[in-house]
Design an enzyme around this catalytic site. Sequence first.
Site, PDB file in Angstrom:
ATOM      1  N   HIS A 393       0.820  -1.225   0.000  1.00 14.69           N
ATOM      2  CA  HIS A 393       0.000   0.000   0.000  1.00 14.69           C
ATOM      3  C   HIS A 393       0.847   1.265   0.000  1.00 14.69           C
ATOM      4  O   HIS A 393       0.309   2.367  -0.099  1.00 14.69           O
ATOM      5  CB  HIS A 393      -1.019  -0.026   1.155  1.00 14.69           C
ATOM      6  N   ASP A 441      -0.106  -7.518   1.855  1.00 14.95           N
ATOM      7  CA  ASP A 441       0.394  -6.135   1.803  1.00 14.95           C
ATOM      8  C   ASP A 441       1.929  -6.162   1.837  1.00 14.95           C
ATOM      9  O   ASP A 441       2.551  -5.863   2.855  1.00 14.95           O
ATOM     10  CB  ASP A 441      -0.183  -5.354   2.998  1.00 14.95           C
ATOM     11  N   SER A 537       4.169   2.782   8.079  1.00 14.98           N
ATOM     12  CA  SER A 537       3.840   1.705   7.151  1.00 14.98           C
ATOM     13  C   SER A 537       5.024   1.308   6.288  1.00 14.98           C
ATOM     14  O   SER A 537       5.830   2.150   5.894  1.00 14.98           O
ATOM     15  CB  SER A 537       2.712   2.151   6.227  1.00 14.98           C
TER      16      SER A 537
END
Length: 595
Positions: A393, A441, A537
């Site tokens: 992502h 992910d 992230s």
Amino acid sequence: MKLIHVLLSLLCCHLSFCRVPAISDASPEDLVEEKCLMKKYTHLSCSKVFCQPWQKCIDGTCVCKLPYQCPKNGTSVCAANGKSYPTYCHQKSFECLHPGTKFVNNGKCTAEGKFRVDLEYGNKDSEGIVKVKLVEQDTHMFICNSSWSIREANVVCFDRGFKQGALDVHRTFHLSENLHINSTECLNVHCQGLETSLAECAFTKGINEGYQGLAGVVCFTQNEGSPRERSFQCVNGKSIPWKKACDGVNDCGDQSDELCCKGCQGESFLCKSGVCIPRQHVCNGEVDCITGEDEVGCKGGDHPAILGLLSMAREETKLVIAGMDTERKRIKSLLPKPFCGVRENIRTRRKRIVGGKPAQVGEFPWQVAIKYDNKIKCGGIYIGGCWVLTAAHCVSTTRTHRYQIWTGLIDWIKPNSELKVEFVEKIIVHEYYNGTSYQNDIALMEMKPNPHSKRCEIPNSIPACIPWSPYLFQANTTCVISGWGREKDNQKVYSLRWGEVNLVSNCSQFYSNRYYEKEMECAGTMDGSIDACKGDSGGPLVCTDINNVNYVWGIVSWGENCGKPEFPGVYTKVANYFDWISSHVGRSLISQYNM
Ligand code: 4AZ
């Protein structure tokens, strides 16, 4: 009925040939993990055990290496097909591909002096007293009972084509009238248990104590197989008494009775990965637990290597054949070992993002920042060569020229001298990445190499290791997250921060149908005080093993807000993607074991 049992027990114990379990003893079934049994693990399951050095681990299974992948040095061995091989590894690799090409002896193949095993006084096929003829000896000899165990018995049965090994190590065989065991000597034999021929095992001379002192075997055949008592089902189809599961002894022959254990009984040791190993394997100089703890804290006096030498020296006078175990260990030591996960100068930063602490230069040498246009968009993890791991992502595969990878960075307002900026050659997003559910992910970024050396030279970075098994770390292990992400109050962060979080099991209790056990990992603290947040992230959740080697266990992926105790951070479970990563970056870059 009960009274009879008690009386019998008392009598037995008095005669000291049976052990009555104490009332508090857990039943053997309680030592075994049922959910794990469904995965049907065996000695070929490389998420539980190390493969043999002539095998490599592909998709969780040990498969045969090709002979050319063996180390070159060694001495030639002879196989049953009459051919000589340059080394034991070459022969075992060839045998792995073409079963039947069994080991015969150390040296070149000659016409005379073959190794032979026969079974006498039983049905001579699947059972009997074991008789061997060693190479270059013209008399047959029997095996002493004192050294005989199910390990050696399994090997004899494998050798004779009984794939499930031995049912038992003894039985009263009907001796023929003309029994003549005239020799006063017998042979002691010692195997590891996974050899395919008794010729690979070590032999020493012993004293024959008559018929009772000789080793026999009953190989497992389907008609022998009717279970006599409550039995444990081995993966290979054999059944063994429950009391023989999780005792460190490979009774099944495929090790399936030792791989799903919550505890171990008898003379055995429990690896954190849920495997029981024999106690003699603890501190013997060879790592047996994939988690490494069987060779840690071994006292100087009984240093593994020295112990091994001493026992060899003691046996020396009587040693007839050394066996191939030392050679197996040597081959293992010659295999290439890539370097990862070890900090240059381990500082004592011990004591423990949201609620984190500022990092110093060199503390997180695998941490990278992913810059998109003018912004630090995400974190990433350097894994060696030109490769960086991050979250899917965080990236798009098309705009590679707008990304930069900043390595060696601590503060992006006042960049430190260790900073090196790299450009991006290629971005690979997992083909099953789901932007709604955040499943898979995970993404790889390949940095542009130096045009002259064609390599990526990143002096201040050290790759983190990629975990090859989901059993390397367990729930409640304390691991470390790091990144430039937001603080709890959404405050901006300019300098790299880190914090300690614990691996959380049963995360679906927090996220119910949004959490996918196999692909995701949760980590947090009881009070939520330490957590990853927006901007972290793609960065690392790193766990350190017992030898201080650092593994990227997770990639910061998602979570409900930040720092809420009832909502731990969710990470991509990297161990689940070992094969995906190695298919893109090449096995040799990331494989430490099972190469
Ligand atoms: C984010 O928005 C994010 N607390 C990352 C991690 C977590 C929450 C949000 C976990 O990138």
